[in-house]
Motif scaffolding. Structure first.
Motif, short mmCIF file in Angstrom:
data_model
loop_
_atom_site.label_atom_id
_atom_site.label_comp_id
_atom_site.label_asym_id
_atom_site.label_seq_id
_atom_site.Cartn_x
_atom_site.Cartn_y
_atom_site.Cartn_z
N UNK A 167 45.67 -8.04 -65.95
CA UNK A 167 46.20 -6.69 -65.70
C UNK A 167 45.53 -6.05 -64.49
N UNK A 168 46.35 -5.41 -63.65
CA UNK A 168 45.84 -4.73 -62.47
C UNK A 168 45.81 -5.58 -61.22
N UNK A 169 46.05 -6.90 -61.34
CA UNK A 169 45.91 -7.79 -60.19
C UNK A 169 46.94 -7.50 -59.10
N UNK A 170 48.08 -6.91 -59.47
CA UNK A 170 49.08 -6.54 -58.46
C UNK A 170 48.81 -5.14 -57.90
N UNK A 171 47.69 -4.55 -58.29
CA UNK A 171 47.37 -3.20 -57.83
C UNK A 171 48.04 -2.13 -58.65
N UNK A 172 48.54 -2.50 -59.84
CA UNK A 172 49.24 -1.51 -60.66
C UNK A 172 48.25 -0.67 -61.46
N UNK A 173 48.60 0.61 -61.60
CA UNK A 173 47.81 1.51 -62.43
C UNK A 173 48.10 1.33 -63.90
N UNK A 174 49.36 1.07 -64.22
CA UNK A 174 49.78 0.87 -65.60
C UNK A 174 50.38 -0.52 -65.75
N UNK A 175 49.80 -1.32 -66.61
CA UNK A 175 50.43 -2.58 -67.00
C UNK A 175 51.13 -2.31 -68.32
N UNK A 191 42.05 -0.43 -51.91
CA UNK A 191 41.81 -0.13 -53.31
C UNK A 191 42.70 -0.96 -54.23
N UNK A 192 43.26 -2.07 -53.72
CA UNK A 192 44.23 -2.85 -54.49
C UNK A 192 43.59 -3.57 -55.68
N UNK A 193 42.30 -3.78 -55.63
CA UNK A 193 41.61 -4.48 -56.72
C UNK A 193 41.39 -3.52 -57.88
N UNK A 194 42.38 -3.47 -58.77
CA UNK A 194 42.32 -2.52 -59.89
C UNK A 194 41.97 -3.27 -61.19
N UNK A 195 41.12 -2.64 -61.98
CA UNK A 195 40.64 -3.26 -63.22
C UNK A 195 40.88 -2.32 -64.40
N UNK A 196 41.14 -2.89 -65.58
CA UNK A 196 41.34 -2.06 -66.78
C UNK A 196 40.12 -1.22 -67.11
N UNK A 197 40.39 -0.01 -67.59
CA UNK A 197 39.30 0.89 -68.01
C UNK A 197 39.55 1.32 -69.45
N UNK A 238 44.62 0.84 -65.18
CA UNK A 238 43.81 0.13 -64.21
C UNK A 238 43.49 1.03 -63.01
N UNK A 239 42.23 1.05 -62.62
CA UNK A 239 41.85 1.83 -61.44
C UNK A 239 41.08 0.93 -60.47
N UNK A 240 41.14 1.28 -59.19
CA UNK A 240 40.52 0.47 -58.16
C UNK A 240 39.38 1.17 -57.47
N UNK A 241 38.48 0.38 -56.92
CA UNK A 241 37.41 0.88 -56.08
C UNK A 241 37.58 0.29 -54.68
N UNK A 281 40.88 6.49 -59.33
CA UNK A 281 41.51 5.39 -58.61
C UNK A 281 41.44 5.64 -57.10
N UNK A 282 41.08 4.61 -56.35
CA UNK A 282 40.90 4.74 -54.91
C UNK A 282 42.12 4.23 -54.16
N UNK A 283 42.59 5.00 -53.20
CA UNK A 283 43.58 4.56 -52.22
C UNK A 283 42.97 4.78 -50.84
N UNK A 284 42.92 3.74 -50.04
CA UNK A 284 42.25 3.83 -48.74
C UNK A 284 43.19 4.22 -47.61
N UNK A 285 44.39 3.66 -47.60
CA UNK A 285 45.33 3.88 -46.49
C UNK A 285 46.35 4.95 -46.90
#
Length: 225
Positions: free
Chosen positions: A90-98, A26-32, A10-13, A54-58
């Motif tokens: 998957x990804x709703x907790x901001x995880x890269x790997x589910x 960038x917590x909103x991560x979606x499966x790719x 999962x990666x976030x924008x 994958x985006x991390x803002x802070x």
């Protein structure tokens, strides 16, 4: 027992979120689909995510070599889905790997995983909930609820870069003998500070966590004196 594997990568924008310290997250991560490159991103404050795209803002509080990859177990998401009465994709907790079939919160600090054919990760620390997480999920009292349940998931550093995709096997390569799991570390940092001495000699912890532990133990020693 089901095979330990990655269910999704999962990666976030970047998206706006009022509760985020910077107003974006960038917590909103979606499966790719397809393989995604993973490598050490650089030190905290400079490096972002270890997962390509994958985006991390802070960068003050997230990302860097010791938080290159965040993993969360599908089994634990299912516990939360039942408790909250809502679907948790998957990804709703901001995880890269589910993941499935592997106890992420039960991983030892310093435990090493091979993911797929080449990627090697090392467990470093638990996820500590913040107001961005709470604002994203929209659950009242979420930080307290998440803390009490103590199913934090784990951050990993990248020891050997590689690629990862859904379906990749997860193999535990080694486990240190200190007995300090991600879950124990989480409780030590949150609800059970009496556990902090158990973490003091755990080599694989990030340096900033080691400094936090030393300061806490020094304060405890000073107050006891």
């Amino acid at each position: 027992m089901s095979m330990a594997k990655v269910l999704s990568v999962n990666i976030g924008t970047k998206r706006e979120l009022r509760e985020a310290d910077l107003g974006v997250t960038g917590i909103d991560k979606r499966p790719v689909d397809g393989p995604v490159a993973v490598a050490a991103p650089g030190p905290r404050g400079v490096g972002a995510s270890g997962v390509a795209g994958d985006v991390i803002c802070d960068l003050r509080h997230h990302g860097g070599d010791d938080q290159a990859v965040y993993a969360y177990a599908r089994e634990d998401l299912d516990v939360w889905a039942a408790e909250l009465g809502r679907e948790l994709p998957p990804g709703v907790f901001g995880e890269n790997l589910t993941t499935t079939g592997v106890d992420v919160t039960g991983a030892l600090i310093g435990e090493r995983w091979r993911v797929g054919s080449s990627l090697v990760l090392e467990a470093t620390s638990p996820r500590i909930p913040c107001r961005t997480f709470a604002g994203w999920l929209g659950e009242r009292g979420w930080v307290k609820t998440f803390t009490q349940r103590a199913l934090p998931g784990a951050y990993f550093r990248v020891l050997e870069p590689g690629s990862v995709q859904a379906g990749d096997a997860v193999t535990v390569l080694s486990r240190p003998d200190h007995g300090v799991t991600i879950g124990i570390a989480f409780r030590a940092f949150t609800t059970e500070p009496a556990l902090l001495p158990d973490l003091a000699t755990v080599e694989a912890l990030p340096e900033y966590d080691k400094r936090k532990i030393r300061r806490a133990l020094e304060r405890r020693g000073a107050s006891a004196g």
